[in-house]
Scaffold this motif. Structure first.
Motif, PDB file in Angstrom:
ATOM      1  N   UNK A 128       0.809  -1.209   0.000  1.00 22.45           N
ATOM      2  CA  UNK A 128       0.000   0.000   0.000  1.00 22.45           C
ATOM      3  C   UNK A 128       0.852   1.273   0.000  1.00 22.45           C
ATOM      4  N   UNK A 129       2.182   1.122   0.092  1.00 25.31           N
ATOM      5  CA  UNK A 129       3.069   2.288  -0.003  1.00 25.31           C
ATOM      6  C   UNK A 129       3.129   2.747  -1.457  1.00 25.31           C
ATOM      7  N   UNK A 130       3.164   4.053  -1.705  1.00 20.98           N
ATOM      8  CA  UNK A 130       3.143   4.551  -3.086  1.00 20.98           C
ATOM      9  C   UNK A 130       4.450   4.278  -3.816  1.00 20.98           C
ATOM     10  N   UNK A 177      -1.818  -5.171  -4.700  1.00 18.23           N
ATOM     11  CA  UNK A 177      -1.371  -3.798  -4.907  1.00 18.23           C
ATOM     12  C   UNK A 177      -2.559  -2.870  -4.675  1.00 18.23           C
ATOM     13  N   UNK A 178      -2.454  -2.018  -3.659  1.00 21.09           N
ATOM     14  CA  UNK A 178      -3.492  -1.033  -3.370  1.00 21.09           C
ATOM     15  C   UNK A 178      -3.066   0.315  -3.931  1.00 21.09           C
ATOM     16  N   UNK A 200      -8.538   2.574   4.673  1.00 20.86           N
ATOM     17  CA  UNK A 200      -8.735   1.623   5.769  1.00 20.86           C
ATOM     18  C   UNK A 200      -9.547   0.410   5.351  1.00 20.86           C
ATOM     19  N   UNK A 201     -10.689   0.611   4.733  1.00 22.22           N
ATOM     20  CA  UNK A 201     -11.581  -0.521   4.433  1.00 22.22           C
ATOM     21  C   UNK A 201     -10.967  -1.450   3.388  1.00 22.22           C
ATOM     22  N   UNK A 233      -5.534   2.777  11.736  1.00 25.65           N
ATOM     23  CA  UNK A 233      -5.949   1.423  12.114  1.00 25.65           C
ATOM     24  C   UNK A 233      -6.194   1.351  13.622  1.00 25.65           C
ATOM     25  N   UNK A 234      -5.293   1.962  14.401  1.00 19.30           N
ATOM     26  CA  UNK A 234      -5.402   1.923  15.859  1.00 19.30           C
ATOM     27  C   UNK A 234      -6.734   2.489  16.338  1.00 19.30           C
ATOM     28  N   UNK A 235      -7.166   3.576  15.742  1.00 18.54           N
ATOM     29  CA  UNK A 235      -8.369   4.259  16.220  1.00 18.54           C
ATOM     30  C   UNK A 235      -9.618   3.893  15.416  1.00 18.54           C
ATOM     31  N   UNK A 236      -9.535   2.803  14.663  1.00 25.18           N
ATOM     32  CA  UNK A 236     -10.695   2.320  13.903  1.00 25.18           C
ATOM     33  C   UNK A 236     -11.485   1.324  14.745  1.00 25.18           C
TER      34      UNK A 236
END
Length: 488
Positions: free
Chosen positions: A193-195, A217-218, A223-224, A248-251
């Motif tokens: 997911x890193x560009x 490859x995102x 998040x979803x 992610x932590x606060x999801x």
């Protein structure tokens, strides 16, 4: 094809199991054969129009055609010149004009929007892996200065100023990603997911290809989509920049959603020990922080799982120990090496540079303890001197991010006629959270010295960020340049 070790490994893996799945994008898999065929077409075209060691600009997005273009230029032994199509149209157009490259690759929308046709530049439009490139041949070829041995001219994040290009050689990248030659494709599916416009994305993709590991490859971290990929592919390790990790932590994700993950790696920007511990407490997953820079060609320090299990409680907040053959030391302003736990400027000899490399001076303040663990204390060139007192922006940012309503923060110095500079902060709140600037100021007064408390806190919808997830300090400075000066 090129004789470089990295190029040979890419060619080997593309032919290893051609029918096997290689890359998933937007719910669809492409095979190694499809990826390889497209990459070889690009290699042939770039050599035809750019010469034996072509410099090729790629308007990189996290999509299969641009991935194939990256691999194709490396197969040809050329130089990938990274162009970020999301930097802003005017800046990107000026960048392309200044580069004057013989070959430029992108999708149709980017080429139409960002490229003014030049008689010296051949354009290759890539639409899908299956289709041949649409070629707009230059009337006469450009002749850029050759860069033998350079694999990627990477654009830095531009966190503190205008981005600049750093040359990453084939040898540097091979040192980082090429291990023993795989005889079969690896089991397990990675998530990227890193560009690709950032070294983290290029490194992760080349690592997967060199290991013959398939990957999802995102196009960007969302998040979803990320959580869905984790549930479906069940990776054992994932990489999240600090801003993504805090998302992610606060999801509302649970341990069950991330049950396959045994470790999270995090780098590119500072991550507080409190956030790392909170993530581990919530999900039961250790966070392995690391330290890297584009100039180093990758990482030079990081936590291993074994070190984390043994030392984290005593060394929390460290970014780990030297890795990949790197050497680290801390020096004073005169270059004299300092002893254990003495703060100073960090110097590095990256393992990627090979034998004979000298010490590289960074702008990071650091300390190294007697066991070799490295702490990054902040950027020396970002220290704010307020009326003679030194304020480290990372200390203020960490304190702000400890507030339960704050998703992220960034702190800079703003010129002040009386005090020289004062700290000001930009804050992004968590979804559904509320907080006022006065409340955050009161929160900081209980945690910081008076001179460290920002004279202004601006609450915004989203902090401007570079592709690596770092705050774009240039954009933040422009924001505060229009605000009234407070002589607090």
């Amino acid at each position: 094809m090129s004789a470089h070790r990295l190029s040979r490994r890419i060619a080997h893996v593309l032919d290893l199991r051609p029918e096997a799945d290689a890359v998933e994008y937007d719910g669809r898999w492409s095979s190694w054969a499809q990826l390889g065929d497209a990459a070889r077409r690009v290699a042939e075209l770039t050599t035809r129009y750019g010469g034996d060691t072509p410099q090729v600009g790629i308007l990189l997005r996290n999509r299969p055609p641009q991935l194939a273009a990256l691999l194709g230029v490396l197969l040809a032994g050329g130089t990938v010149v990274v162009i970020n199509p999301s930097r802003g149209d005017d800046r990107t157009r000026a960048d392309i004009a200044d580069l004057a490259l013989p070959v430029l690759i992108g999708d149709r929308d980017d080429l139409d929007a960002l490229v003014t046709p030049a008689p010296t530049t051949t354009l290759l439009c890539l639409r899908t892996l299956a289709e041949d490139a649409v070629v707009d041949v230059a009337a006469r070829g450009a002749v850029p200065q050759p860069r033998p041995g350079v694999a990627v001219r990477m654009l830095t994040s531009g966190t503190t100023g205008p981005p600049k290009r750093i040359d990453l050689t084939y040898d540097m990248l091979a040192h980082s990603v090429v291990g023993s030659e795989p005889a079969e494709p690896r089991h397990g599916i990675a998530i990227v997911n890193a560009p690709l416009v950032h070294i983290g994305g290029v490194f992760r993709v080349l690592q997967c290809v060199a290991e013959a590991r398939s990957f999802a490859l995102l196009e960007r971290f969302e998040l979803r989509a990320w959580a869905d990929a984790v549930r479906r592919h069940r990776p054992r390790a994932v990489s999240l920049v600090p801003a993504a990790l805090r998302t992610v932590l606060h999801s509302d994700l649970t341990r069950a959603d991330l049950s396959s993950i045994r470790a999270v790696t995090s780098g590119t920007a500072p991550l507080s020990a409190d956030d790392a511990d909170a993530f581990t407490e919530k999900f039961g997953i250790p966070v392995l922080t690391s330290y890297a820079a584009t100039e180093f060609g990758g990482g030079v320090a990081g936590w291993t799982l074994a070190d984390h299990q043994r030392h984290w409680r005593a060394k929390r907040g460290s970014v780990g120990r030297a890795s990949g053959g790197a050497r680290l030391r801390v020096v004073d302003e005169d270059g004299t090496p300092l002893g254990p736990d003495e703060p100073g400027l960090l110097e590095v000899i990256p393992g990627q540079l090979g034998p004979g490399a000298g010490w590289l001076r960074t702008t990071d303040l650091a300390r190294i303890d007697a066991d070799g663990f490295l702490w990054i204390l902040g950027r020396a060139d970002q220290a704010i001197i307020r009326g003679g007192f030194k304020v480290m922006p990372d200390d203020v940012r960490t304190a702000l991010e400890a507030h339960p309503a704050v998703r992220g923060a960034t702190v800079i110095g703003r010129p002040d006629e009386r005090l020289g500079e004062t700290p000001v902060a930009m804050v992004e709140l968590r979804d559904g959270a509320t907080a006022e600037a006065d409340e955050l100021t009161g929160f900081l007064r209980a945690r910081l010295a008076r001179y460290e408390v920002p004279t202004e806190i601006a609450i915004v919808g989203a902090i401007p960020r570079t592709p690596s997830g770092k705050a774009d300090l240039g954009a933040v400075r422009r924001f505060f340049a229009t605000a009234p000066v407070d002589h607090g």
